[in-house]
Design a protein around this motif. Structure first.
Motif, short mmCIF file in Angstrom:
data_model
loop_
_atom_site.label_atom_id
_atom_site.label_comp_id
_atom_site.label_asym_id
_atom_site.label_seq_id
_atom_site.Cartn_x
_atom_site.Cartn_y
_atom_site.Cartn_z
N TYR A 1 0.83 -1.20 0.00
CA TYR A 1 0.00 0.00 0.00
C TYR A 1 0.88 1.26 0.00
CZ TYR A 1 -3.41 -3.51 1.37
OH TYR A 1 -4.18 -4.64 1.41
N PRO A 2 0.33 2.39 -0.46
CA PRO A 2 1.11 3.63 -0.51
C PRO A 2 1.56 4.08 0.87
CG PRO A 2 -0.88 3.81 -1.86
CD PRO A 2 -1.01 2.54 -1.06
N ILE A 3 2.81 4.52 0.95
CA ILE A 3 3.36 4.92 2.24
C ILE A 3 2.66 6.16 2.79
CG2 ILE A 3 5.21 6.38 1.29
CD1 ILE A 3 7.00 5.24 3.55
N GLU A 4 2.13 7.01 1.89
CA GLU A 4 1.50 8.24 2.37
C GLU A 4 0.22 7.96 3.17
OE1 GLU A 4 0.39 7.98 -2.12
OE2 GLU A 4 2.16 7.64 -0.86
N ASN A 5 -0.30 6.75 3.08
CA ASN A 5 -1.50 6.42 3.86
C ASN A 5 -1.19 6.04 5.31
OD1 ASN A 5 -2.92 6.76 1.50
ND2 ASN A 5 -3.18 4.57 1.09
N MET A 6 0.08 5.79 5.60
CA MET A 6 0.43 5.21 6.90
C MET A 6 0.18 6.15 8.07
SD MET A 6 1.04 2.14 6.27
CE MET A 6 0.10 2.15 4.73
N LYS A 7 0.28 7.44 7.84
CA LYS A 7 0.03 8.37 8.95
C LYS A 7 -1.41 8.23 9.44
CE LYS A 7 0.32 13.24 10.28
NZ LYS A 7 0.70 14.63 9.83
N LYS A 8 -2.35 8.21 8.52
CA LYS A 8 -3.75 8.06 8.90
C LYS A 8 -4.01 6.68 9.46
CE LYS A 8 -8.49 8.56 7.30
NZ LYS A 8 -9.41 8.91 6.19
#
Length: 288
Positions: A165-172
């Protein structure tokens, strides 16, 4: 005096464009079902109409009938349309309080079972499946659990199986995980490569990903938990009734049904067969 032909012509001319569009959509859905077995005929009309018109525009066609002709002769276009129909809106630990209630109210029941079978129906790209695997791992239940994750969309299942999955989603996703009662650092469960993350293989070892159509396919096992969240809202009342029957027949006695926040067991013919264990988070226990 008008001839029968003239009367018929006058009637046809009086039909509105919206009536014609609805006929075209019905013909497209019937053709799709006859051609390859995908049955979207009982999906909520306004929802399916938006997706069809989007595909007509994206394919630069002038009509729904033109789209029907194209999907019958162009397999790539057919796959794109099926992708449009599949509702792939999901995230890790989506609606964190649902997973928190699952930990607190369902896990104690699952501890009493020698083995656990869970069905994620309409699993999309798999984020909620991995979320459940993490939760069960932290609660010491994963080793005795088999998770069956199904969806109609073959392309979404490929993503789910990859666990990437895209790393930018990990914060959420990290925020969701902590709000759901997570015990560890969320980053412990994945590795980073380039712009994506890969969830550890220990999370997928007890997951079976498979294609399944809630509209046309039957049950394939007896389950202690069935999760189908934010899928039924896209079905009409008759199809919702059919799917609730499928879930009821697939659940073991005292099994748990989990629905989406806009869905309910109430106002269905199965409402008296369940006990509400989490009204806000739509968790129900089969008691009859």
């Amino acid at each position: 005096m008008n001839t029968p032909f003239e009367n018929q012509s006058s009637y046809i001319e009086s039909r509105t464009s919206s009536e014609l569009e609805k006929i075209e959509i019905e013909l497209l859905l019937q053709g799709l079902y006859k051609w390859c077995g995908y049955d979207f005929r009982s999906y909520a009309y306004n929802s399916i109409r938006r997706r069809i018109l989007h595909r007509v525009e994206a394919e630069k066609l002038s009509s729904v009938t033109g789209l029907l002709e194209k999907i019958l002769h162009d397999s790539a276009c057919l796959r794109r349309l099926i992708g449009d129909f599949s509702i792939n809106v999901t995230e890790m630990f989506r609606d964190p309080l649902f997973f928190l209630d699952f930990r607190e109210k369902v896990v104690p029941l699952l501890r009493t079972y020698p083995s656990i079978r869970i069905w994620h129906a309409g699993c999309s790209t798999g984020e909620e499946v991995y979320s459940m695997a993490i939760l069960l791992l932290e609660e010491g239940l994963y080793e005795k659990t088999k998770i069956y994750a199904t969806d109609i969309d073959a392309e979404a299942l490929k993503v789910a199986k990859s666990g990437r999955y895209p790393i930018e989603n990990m914060k959420k996703y990290t925020k969701n995980y902590l709000q759901s009662g997570g015990h560890n650092a969320f980053s412990d469960y994945y590795t980073v490569k380039d712009s994506r993350v890969k969830f550890h293989s220990q999370l997928s070892k007890n997951i079976v990903f498979a294609q399944h159509n809630l509209v046309t396919d039957q049950s394939f096992n007896e389950f202690h938990v069935i999760l189908c969240r934010n899928v039924l809202i896209y079905f009409n009342k008759e199809l919702q009734k059919r799917v609730h029957k499928l879930f009821y027949e697939s659940l073991a006695m005292f099994g748990i049904l989990g629905l989406g926040d806009k869905e309910t067991i109430y106002y269905t013919d199965k409402q008296d067969f369940y006990e509400e264990i989490s009204p806000k988070q739509k968790l129900y226990k089969k008691v009859k």
